[in-house]
Design an enzyme around this catalytic site. Sequence first.
Site, PDB file in Angstrom:
ATOM      1  CG  HIS A 189      -2.030  -0.994   1.164  1.00 30.31           C
ATOM      2  ND1 HIS A 189      -2.857  -1.140   0.068  1.00 30.31           N
ATOM      3  CD2 HIS A 189      -2.434  -1.916   2.080  1.00 30.31           C
ATOM      4  CE1 HIS A 189      -3.728  -2.116   0.316  1.00 30.31           C
ATOM      5  NE2 HIS A 189      -3.482  -2.603   1.514  1.00 30.31           N
ATOM      6  CB  ALA A 190       4.306   1.953   1.099  1.00 33.15           C
TER       7      ALA A 190
END
Lengths: 660, 660
Positions: free
Chosen positions: A174-175
């Site tokens: 998700h980063a």
Amino acid sequence: MPNEGEDARLVTSEGHQRKRINPLPISSLKTGLCYDVRMRYHATVDAEDMHPEDPRRIYEIYKALCQAGLVDDPEFTGVKRKGDLMHRIDAREVSKEEAMLVHTPAHWDFLDKTQEADLEELQMLTMEGDSVYFNALSFFCSRLSCGGAIETCKAVMSGQVKNAIAVIRPPGHHAEPDQAMGFCLFNNVCVATKVLQRDFPSCKKVMILDWCGSLGNGTQTAFYDDPSVLYMSIHRYQGGNFYPVGPAGNLDYCGTGAAIGMNVNVPWENGGMGDGDYMFAFQQLIMPIALEFNPDLVIVSAGFDAAAGDALGGCYVTPGGYAHMTHMLMSLAGGKVVVCLEGGYNLQSISNSALAVAKVLMGEPPERMHQGNVASKSAVRVVHQCISYQSRFWRSLRSCAPIHATQLDFPEDVIRSYQSSQLSKKHRMFPLAILRDELSPSFENEVIATPEYYEKDTIVLLVHDPPLVTAQPDPHTNRIALHTAFLVDAGSMIVDWAVEKGFGLIDINIPLEITGDDENVYNATLSTEALCLYIWDNYIEPNDFKNVILMSIGQAQSGLTHLLVHRDCRERVRAIAEFLGENNPIKAVSSNIIDEYLPEWYYNHSLIFVSSEHDVWERTRKTKRKFGDLRRSAEAELVDVVRSAMGQVKEYMDEALAEE
Amino acid sequence: MPNEGEDARLVTSEGHQRKRINPLPISSLKTGLCYDVRMRYHATVDAEDMHPEDPRRIYEIYKALCQAGLVDDPEFTGVKRKGDLMHRIDAREVSKEEAMLVHTPAHWDFLDKTQEADLEELQMLTMEGDSVYFNALSFFCSRLSCGGAIETCKAVMSGQVKNAIAVIRPPGHHAEPDQAMGFCLFNNVCVATKVLQRDFPSCKKVMILDWCGSLGNGTQTAFYDDPSVLYMSIHRYQGGNFYPVGPAGNLDYCGTGAAIGMNVNVPWENGGMGDGDYMFAFQQLIMPIALEFNPDLVIVSAGFDAAAGDALGGCYVTPGGYAHMTHMLMSLAGGKVVVCLEGGYNLQSISNSALAVAKVLMGEPPERMHQGNVASKSAVRVVHQCISYQSRFWRSLRSCAPIHATQLDFPEDVIRSYQSSQLSKKHRMFPLAILRDELSPSFENEVIATPEYYEKDTIVLLVHDPPLVTAQPDPHTNRIALHTAFLVDAGSMIVDWAVEKGFGLIDINIPLEITGDDENVYNATLSTEALCLYIWDNYIEPNDFKNVILMSIGQAQSGLTHLLVHRDCRERVRAIAEFLGENNPIKAVSSNIIDEYLPEWYYNHSLIFVSSEHDVWERTRKTKRKFGDLRRSAEAELVDVVRSAMGQVKEYMDEALAEE
């Protein structure tokens, strides 16, 4: 890769070369394992808050590997045994310069600062962030996690191990390049990919398979315009309402520029997906694309939140399911597969799943799938949409791609006008005027009757769904040439019968959709009901028929039940025959009715043939009489249900009329 | 199979159990190899006759395994090395009682007698038999071969080895219960299956995958009514003209009684099939069925005559292709896979292929497939037919199955009548009478014209294929609901343009098929040509148009080229525009013509837009001028070709007319 022929010749020709040749160069290597206890330091500062991305996640997985005997750790096994069956890979902190291959300096500095932040600041950051938390060691742990991913990929690419699993946290997919989110600080898999491509000339094309339950938005962003990286993600999308909320996880996000088609999203419509759905996606979409892309390295973003037992993912993938997916991926890239942990929050589920994956990596066959591999309707729909979308970019999908429409027209009108022209030719049937504003103008031509129907003793009111067109498309082009398209018209059987018996017949065709302005307001059920009342009031009630026979095909049935409830037809209705397909709801007559005897009467005067595939047959309890006298057809398709029952129906009608 | 959760708990709870658990119970086992030099004794009595089923076949494969270092035989490696990486399985002669589980006593006695037969009798038997030969040791060898298959399966089923390969001959899959044929004496795989099912309670469901280039007719016969054995065969069928000649290899031979659907034939239409075709069949058909069947044991009837280099098979499967198929099969039955040699006659090809298979069995990843996995049109057609046929028996195929037609109608007429009614509404177009016996009556309605077309200066003659119907079928039911079906009508664009310009227009629709009695005699091309001449002679020539414009869409083009060759139209034809789809042949004007200038004239007066996917663009040499001025469209679909070119065509026509 040398071909065996040469291989063999090599040996025979020069004896001294023999020792240099390892007959099983890859399978004689161990599977790598990266685990570092220090990655557990990253935790919430607030002791009360039990965050799902819990330090124990990696510990539990490591423990499961030890207890299964794959790695040897006296802490769990008591005794020191013959040693590890897996090759240990040490994690190390990612360097800033490596992280910069994906992330922005600002992102690095932001995380760097968290080290000096005081409790209040950390709580503030946690509150402000998008599902992330920080403590003084978060930066350190995230660098270890990212460095661990890099070292694991290097160990595989350099031939130190045959494949590997990295049990690391915090997760990464998700980063975003410039933002920590979704429990992720650095995007481990992305950074590892970039480093490997930089350091290994033989590592040009990387495939990232993300089976984590939610879209790896960060990974998608990082490689959206990079044709050297194929990112495929199977995730819960739910119309954009599942984390990370928004349209980015939809199937039309397929990469850009030279990388068009290099981003493949499989957006599940909802939770509850299981092994069969994932196997279907792999066989139909993932593996064909993967084989065509032919990667140099495969990295799995292995979240286990789609595993059975995970509350956040809400899916039902079993350890066996993950094992089979892993096995399929191992046929790629000469076996160079790296599995990196991402999400997954049920400690028991992720341990079982990770262990199953590790065993397959080590050479064990995947568990047998006893629950079978049949995909749900929803999964089939989604995967076919993906195939049809991605087939523009992947030749191997063309032959599987469903048909796309090219230009619009109104075939319901086409077919109906043809049908009624046929009927007027064959039986001189003519359209009845429908003079009611609330009834769509499109109903003209939908209601036709036999000549002098009003002079007959017996009138048949037939209400049916439009006939279907089915055809065998050319499997390669997926086009349907007209001469292969067929009209499936069950109604004609009934019309022929009525005419033959000398009955009058009124035929009501209910369009499933009305084309034109009123499309948005059209509701098939309401129109059916209104139309049936209208026909009764204007064309049946006023005439003095001795006998009325009601018949319906498909969901148009609702028109008849509605009529029976809102008009007292029992005086003249002698018999009812209805035919229902797999997906037609079965309507009852009881709704909002004072008359308590109607259900009983309906049951005694009806014969209702229902598709063998209809859900009603799943029920254990017998259905109430208000649903009529239901008969299970041996056939599944509606047209076959009608065809196979006509004989019985004719007898039934003869008897009903004879009783008078 | 115990689930890892319990597995782990077992260890922690009771220390003493630890040693009993083998963490990798299957992959820690070796792969089995059955080879017996005595199987080479079976040979032709006639020294001159070099029979393809040559004793050296098994020897060459064994040699390749040795030279690759998988087994240790000083005969090939000179030195004695660390020992075999494969586990040796001894062959032994099949007992009569075992053979009787499949074969008839008469068959046994027949083979038994060959031992005492003298040379003359042996030559006689060889001559009389269906592609079999005998010598005094044939019976012995065939018993060894069959017994070897049994022992190999037992070694796998009993857990002595993880999987195995039996390098045996004579082969077995053509051997019928009562007859030796196709180089086969006993049906090794069938007998082994029966013995295993008898002796191992855990071996109930057996899957036999036959990738030998020809149908295993004997195996099909033996289990045709046995629901406990799933037989799947991919073979060259060629309309029943490939060995074993006849219909038995077709896809509708699917088992009988309780075993319906348990026989799956993939009948290739011709030779030349390669890796992509086999991978496609595996992904789309074989593996979904296999996973649904969920066998206890997988036996591969591994002929290598579909291998690249084999003259009899005439296919192009590479060692990598066999390796990938093997890898996929290893995901079944908990890894219990037995590979038994059947056919395959190119010594180099079978050695390379068998070696690649053995390495994958031993844990090596399959070679990467650099040639990609795109299936040929023919393979796609066949596999889709199989899916559509087998989907009645296998739920997992339903979602992949192409659409089947349920009831016939004549949609070409449907659509055309709708189309002309639309055109008459929109442009008041009317049908032209076609008064010629040799032209099918179905042509009424096919030719329509704009009002007072005969009074215009400029007439457009448009001849086109019928519009296509395309639609998105429901992927689960594979039904097309009408409101999802669309009419792809390129012609309307041209009609609109002509009317707008104030030209007259005659629109000829050429049905691809004529429904009704004359179906069998109808030929679209001939009719097109006849019809165009007829229209020219009766509706264009007699009228005094200043300008004639010829336009065509699709294969109807042949009508225009035919017209130009057989009538001198150049006086009045100002310009020609033609649109051709991917599969439309491109016709030239030169055929049987005296006029040497026609091709040149045609080239200078035509604009011919051809689908981007058309084969003509593959050619290196420029096409001759007699084909007209070909332009490659950016679009693939015919309707898009027309749409994207209309602007250019309009300008072209304006210029052409301005020149007058």
